[in-house]
Design an enzyme around this catalytic site. Sequence first.
Site, PDB file in Angstrom:
ATOM      1  N   LYS A  20       0.838  -1.197   0.000  1.00  0.00           N
ATOM      2  CA  LYS A  20       0.000   0.000   0.000  1.00  0.00           C
ATOM      3  C   LYS A  20       0.878   1.255   0.000  1.00  0.00           C
ATOM      4  O   LYS A  20       2.099   1.173   0.221  1.00  0.00           O
ATOM      5  CB  LYS A  20      -0.936  -0.061   1.212  1.00  0.00           C
ATOM      6  CG  LYS A  20      -1.946  -1.232   1.146  1.00  0.00           C
ATOM      7  CD  LYS A  20      -2.817  -1.286   2.387  1.00  0.00           C
ATOM      8  CE  LYS A  20      -3.860  -2.389   2.311  1.00  0.00           C
ATOM      9  NZ  LYS A  20      -4.710  -2.432   3.537  1.00  0.00           N
ATOM     10  N   ASN A 123      -1.787  -0.172   7.313  1.00  0.00           N
ATOM     11  CA  ASN A 123      -1.271  -1.522   7.578  1.00  0.00           C
ATOM     12  C   ASN A 123      -0.436  -2.123   6.452  1.00  0.00           C
ATOM     13  O   ASN A 123      -0.283  -3.335   6.346  1.00  0.00           O
ATOM     14  CB  ASN A 123      -2.395  -2.452   8.057  1.00  0.00           C
ATOM     15  CG  ASN A 123      -3.507  -2.615   7.038  1.00  0.00           C
ATOM     16  OD1 ASN A 123      -3.435  -2.078   5.937  1.00  0.00           O
ATOM     17  ND2 ASN A 123      -4.536  -3.351   7.407  1.00  0.00           N
ATOM     18  N   HIS A 126      -1.730  -5.529   1.373  1.00  0.00           N
ATOM     19  CA  HIS A 126      -3.002  -6.222   1.129  1.00  0.00           C
ATOM     20  C   HIS A 126      -2.730  -7.646   0.668  1.00  0.00           C
ATOM     21  O   HIS A 126      -1.768  -7.887  -0.058  1.00  0.00           O
ATOM     22  CB  HIS A 126      -3.793  -5.508   0.022  1.00  0.00           C
ATOM     23  CG  HIS A 126      -4.922  -6.351  -0.513  1.00  0.00           C
ATOM     24  ND1 HIS A 126      -6.147  -6.420   0.118  1.00  0.00           N
ATOM     25  CD2 HIS A 126      -4.993  -7.200  -1.583  1.00  0.00           C
ATOM     26  CE1 HIS A 126      -6.928  -7.268  -0.558  1.00  0.00           C
ATOM     27  NE2 HIS A 126      -6.246  -7.745  -1.592  1.00  0.00           N
ATOM     28  N   GLU A 137      -9.082 -10.307  -8.116  1.00  0.00           N
ATOM     29  CA  GLU A 137      -8.251  -9.115  -7.905  1.00  0.00           C
ATOM     30  C   GLU A 137      -7.094  -9.057  -8.905  1.00  0.00           C
ATOM     31  O   GLU A 137      -6.755  -7.974  -9.399  1.00  0.00           O
ATOM     32  CB  GLU A 137      -7.751  -9.099  -6.455  1.00  0.00           C
ATOM     33  CG  GLU A 137      -8.907  -8.855  -5.476  1.00  0.00           C
ATOM     34  CD  GLU A 137      -8.553  -9.051  -4.000  1.00  0.00           C
ATOM     35  OE1 GLU A 137      -7.376  -9.321  -3.690  1.00  0.00           O
ATOM     36  OE2 GLU A 137      -9.466  -8.941  -3.159  1.00  0.00           O
TER      37      GLU A 137
END
Length: 160
Positions: A20, A123, A126, A137
């Site tokens: 991320k 966090n 993913h 995805e």
Amino acid sequence: FLPRVVASLEQVEETYIMVKPDGVQRGLVGEIISRFEKKGFKLTGLKLFQCPKELAEEHYKDLNAKPFFPKLIDYITSGPVVCMAWEGDGVVASARKLIGSTNPLQAEPGTIRGDLAVQTGRNVVHGSDSPENGKREIGLWFKDGELCQWTPAQASWLRE
Ligand code: GDP
Ligand code: MG
């Protein structure tokens, strides 16, 4: 030629892993990739990418009723992400274990979130939550021609 075609028709388990924007900004890309690489999974797709808002919304559509959804979309689109496709037996559940709990304060030491993050809203990584979502995805984030099929030299040293 034929064994390759047959192999490609088999359902190989795949997961979508993404560093991320906080992971990219904090210089954790190499560290995060190396955890999956060292485990022995096969990398089949990798790119640095600025995610458009529409794609972030589609990726996280199951969470669109949550109060944190707008903040989540702002977070994921706030800078480049590193998109990855990884392949291997049990890769979805195993990658989730390597990643650790959603809340980094509850993630075990030794996991990516347990070692490298402190807040749910930052966090760092993913990972898909089911083989079906892994395929969905990877289809969302990668175009045809961006994925590579190859045989790692270490294959026979990882699986008997
Ligand atoms: P994951 O599969 O462990 O990533 O967790 P989820 O699928 O439940 O949530 C997706 C992502 O939304 C998480 O990784 C967080 O980045 C974010 N998220 C989930 N819950 C919260 C929350 O309560 N607050 C905030 N700010 N973000 C959240
Ligand atoms: Mg999830």
